[in-house]
Design a protein around this motif. Structure first.
Motif, short mmCIF file in Angstrom:
data_model
loop_
_atom_site.label_atom_id
_atom_site.label_comp_id
_atom_site.label_asym_id
_atom_site.label_seq_id
_atom_site.Cartn_x
_atom_site.Cartn_y
_atom_site.Cartn_z
N HIS A 197 0.86 -1.24 -0.06
CA HIS A 197 0.01 0.10 -0.08
C HIS A 197 0.88 1.40 0.01
CE1 HIS A 197 -2.93 2.94 1.61
NE2 HIS A 197 -3.93 2.05 0.94
N ARG A 198 0.33 2.24 -0.40
CA ARG A 198 0.98 3.54 -0.37
C ARG A 198 1.46 3.88 0.91
NH1 ARG A 198 -1.13 9.27 -3.10
NH2 ARG A 198 0.87 10.33 -2.95
N ASP A 199 1.08 3.67 1.94
CA ASP A 199 1.38 4.02 3.40
C ASP A 199 2.55 2.89 3.86
OD1 ASP A 199 0.04 1.53 4.20
OD2 ASP A 199 -1.33 2.50 5.13
N SER A 200 2.98 1.95 2.95
CA SER A 200 3.85 0.96 3.21
C SER A 200 3.54 -0.11 4.14
CB SER A 200 5.20 1.74 3.77
OG SER A 200 5.64 2.82 3.18
N HIS A 201 2.16 -0.51 4.33
CA HIS A 201 1.97 -1.66 4.98
C HIS A 201 1.59 -2.38 3.78
CE1 HIS A 201 -2.45 -0.83 3.86
NE2 HIS A 201 -2.57 -2.14 4.00
N ARG A 202 2.05 -3.95 4.16
CA ARG A 202 2.03 -5.04 3.15
C ARG A 202 0.53 -5.70 3.49
NH1 ARG A 202 6.34 -2.04 2.39
NH2 ARG A 202 8.16 -3.19 1.12
N PHE A 203 0.23 -6.46 2.43
CA PHE A 203 -1.23 -7.31 2.41
C PHE A 203 -1.09 -8.34 1.52
CE2 PHE A 203 -2.11 -3.79 -0.14
CZ PHE A 203 -2.88 -4.12 -1.20
N PRO A 204 -1.75 -9.57 1.77
CA PRO A 204 -1.59 -10.52 0.79
C PRO A 204 -2.68 -10.30 -0.32
CG PRO A 204 -2.98 -11.25 2.48
CD PRO A 204 -2.39 -9.91 3.11
N ALA A 205 -2.29 -10.41 -1.53
CA ALA A 205 -3.33 -10.17 -2.79
C ALA A 205 -3.33 -11.37 -3.80
CB ALA A 205 -2.84 -8.87 -3.51
N ARG A 206 -4.44 -11.48 -4.37
CA ARG A 206 -4.53 -12.46 -5.49
C ARG A 206 -4.94 -11.72 -7.10
NH1 ARG A 206 -3.63 -17.91 -6.67
NH2 ARG A 206 -5.28 -18.36 -8.47
N VAL A 207 -3.97 -12.22 -7.68
CA VAL A 207 -4.08 -11.44 -9.13
C VAL A 207 -3.85 -12.52 -10.29
CG1 VAL A 207 -1.53 -11.42 -9.18
CG2 VAL A 207 -2.62 -9.56 -10.42
N THR A 208 -4.68 -11.89 -11.40
CA THR A 208 -4.68 -12.58 -12.60
C THR A 208 -4.26 -11.64 -13.65
OG1 THR A 208 -6.68 -14.06 -11.81
CG2 THR A 208 -6.20 -13.93 -14.17
N HIS A 209 -3.33 -12.22 -14.04
CA HIS A 209 -2.89 -11.16 -15.42
C HIS A 209 -3.21 -11.99 -16.73
CE1 HIS A 209 0.50 -9.61 -12.47
NE2 HIS A 209 -0.35 -8.44 -13.21
N SER A 210 -3.78 -11.21 -17.76
CA SER A 210 -4.37 -11.59 -18.91
C SER A 210 -3.81 -10.96 -19.95
CB SER A 210 -6.04 -11.32 -19.01
OG SER A 210 -6.43 -12.46 -17.87
N PRO A 211 -3.48 -11.51 -21.14
CA PRO A 211 -2.82 -10.73 -22.14
C PRO A 211 -3.52 -9.71 -22.86
CG PRO A 211 -3.40 -12.96 -22.83
CD PRO A 211 -3.75 -12.76 -21.60
N ILE A 212 -3.37 -8.62 -23.36
CA ILE A 212 -4.10 -7.74 -24.46
C ILE A 212 -3.43 -7.85 -25.66
CG2 ILE A 212 -4.78 -5.30 -24.87
CD1 ILE A 212 -3.95 -4.65 -22.07
N LEU A 213 -4.43 -8.40 -26.69
CA LEU A 213 -3.81 -8.90 -27.87
C LEU A 213 -4.24 -7.80 -28.83
CD1 LEU A 213 -4.43 -12.50 -27.64
CD2 LEU A 213 -2.36 -11.44 -27.16
N ASP A 214 -3.57 -7.57 -30.07
CA ASP A 214 -4.12 -6.67 -31.20
C ASP A 214 -4.87 -7.77 -32.04
OD1 ASP A 214 -2.11 -8.03 -32.69
OD2 ASP A 214 -0.81 -6.45 -32.74
N ASP A 215 -5.46 -6.94 -33.37
CA ASP A 215 -6.17 -7.79 -34.15
C ASP A 215 -5.45 -9.05 -34.76
OD1 ASP A 215 -8.23 -6.15 -33.59
OD2 ASP A 215 -7.61 -4.62 -35.28
N GLN A 216 -4.00 -8.80 -34.79
CA GLN A 216 -3.23 -9.93 -35.33
C GLN A 216 -2.91 -11.00 -34.40
OE1 GLN A 216 -2.46 -6.69 -36.27
NE2 GLN A 216 -4.21 -7.11 -37.99
N GLY A 217 -3.30 -10.90 -33.13
CA GLY A 217 -3.10 -11.77 -32.04
C GLY A 217 -1.80 -11.50 -31.43
N ASN A 218 -1.01 -10.32 -31.47
CA ASN A 218 0.17 -10.05 -30.98
C ASN A 218 -0.01 -9.46 -29.66
OD1 ASN A 218 1.66 -10.70 -33.34
ND2 ASN A 218 0.99 -8.56 -34.35
N LEU A 219 0.86 -9.91 -28.56
CA LEU A 219 0.72 -9.26 -27.35
C LEU A 219 1.11 -8.03 -27.38
CD1 LEU A 219 0.36 -9.80 -24.32
CD2 LEU A 219 2.74 -10.54 -24.11
#
Length: 368
Positions: A197-219
């Motif tokens: 967090h901005r105030d420097s405290h830490r916390f557990p987080a769950r994240v899902t990263h997904s690709p953003i692709l253009d019309d040709q399928g490029n990342l």
């Protein structure tokens, strides 16, 4: 009461216990405890490997994480992992289901429209989870209102900065290589990390990263949906502690040694069946007594000194002393006393294990 759908099974995949929330996923009632999980019916769609996967977790001791869907169209992250006792012995498996329906809805919406950054910003703000988009170098291009609340920084303050500098502790760097490899193949990557967090405290987080692709399928970029999982982690820890306490209660109940617990003022708050047999007072009678009532008058002064020593050492070596019985007789006993401390490290009670002296204790005595 935690709201986390959880099931415990033993080595034979028989049900040990479950939380009420799981009944919407697996059709369970209280009388199912003790039955094989294979005899239950789930509401999962397209997934019929519950028994096989649970057995594999027990065989390999490797955690499994699988996304599953129920008949009412809800999505869950199902986590199977070995269950360890207080003695660090594998005694079964625990299965958790965490609702990720809002995340799946957001992913579906993004994928349906090529995941462009301009897509329905209002929806991204409304889902309640942090949505952050970056380019391939990790520079922030989009930061929704939930991210502002979660990480404590406004979008105008972080756009253009590197995501790792703004949100992540060192734990996310460990996953960076694997994550990029998955994204380049057009796959999503999910994991847990320690967020900052901005105030420097830490916390557990769950994240899902997904690709953003253009019309040709490029990342061309990465979009991440994350959430603070502190409550879930606390709930899991509460379940673990509750289970440990339940097991400890069984050990105390079945012990052949007299086990007692007294508060610092001497009031007895626990008295097991072996103590009843050894000293004669019933549990209800003992809980109305002070521990000093069980000590011969000539030894009471030294018993107070022992309590002070215990507050300094936390555990005393077994020592020989005497204790009174209900009929007024005196028993020579061997006692091991242990300090019980709270989360702040302060002693709040004393537990004792007492047995009739049949083998020599350490030559330490309360006798003057």
């Amino acid at each position: 009461g935690t709201g986390i759908a959880t099931v415990f099974v033993d080595h034979q995949l028989r049900l040990l216990r479950f939380t009420p929330t799981v009944c919407s996923i697996i059709n369970l009632i209280s009388t199912d405890v003790g039955r094989p999980i294979a005899h239950t019916v789930t509401n999962l769609v397209g997934y019929d490997r519950l028994v096989q996967d649970a057995q594999e977790v027990l065989d390999t001791l490797v955690t499994k994480v699988i996304e599953v869907q129920t008949k009412d169209a809800k999505w869950y992250t199902m986590r199977m992992q070995p269950y360890r006792t207080i003695a660090n012995v594998i005694e079964g498996a625990v299965i958790n289901f965490v609702d990720i329906s809002s995340l799946k809805r957001a992913q579906a919406e993004l994928e349906s429209d090529k995941a462009k950054l301009q897509f329905k910003s209002r929806l991204l703000n409304a889902i309640g989870e942090s949505v952050i988009a970056t380019d391939l170098e990790g520079n922030i291009k989009y930061w929704n209102e939930a991210a502002e609340r979660t990480y404590g920084a406004m979008a105008s303050e972080v756009e253009g900065k590197n995501i790792l500098e703004v949100t992540a502790d060192d734990t996310l760097y460990v996953h960076a290589t694997q994550m990029m490899a998955e994204l380049k193949m057009g796959k999503s990557w999910s994991g847990e990390f320690v967020a900052r967090h901005r105030d420097s405290h830490r916390f557990p987080a769950r994240v899902t990263h997904s690709p953003i692709l253009d019309d040709q399928g490029n990342l061309t970029g990465i979009i991440g949906v994350s959430s603070d999982i502190t409550l879930r982690k606390n709930a899991e820890e509460s379940l673990r502690r509750a289970n440990e306490l339940a097991r400890l209660a069984v050990v105390v109940r079945d012990s052949r040694d007299a086990i007692t617990v007294q508060e610092l003022d001497g009031r007895i708050v626990a008295w097991n069946p072996a103590a009843v047999r050894l000293f004669g007072w019933s549990e209800s009678e003992a809980l109305m007594m002070n521990a000093r009532d069980r000590i011969p008058i000539s030894l009471r002064k030294d018993a107070l000194l022992r309590e002070y020593e215990l507050s300094q050492a936390e555990v005393l070596e077994p020592f020989q002393t005497q204790r009174l019985t209900k009929d007024g007789s005196t028993l020579d006993v061997c006692i091991t006393a242990t300090a019980l401390v709270n989360e702040d490290g302060h002693m709040h009670a004393i537990a004792t294990t007492e047995r009739v002296k049949s083998t020599p204790c350490k030559e330490v005595s309360e006798k003057p």
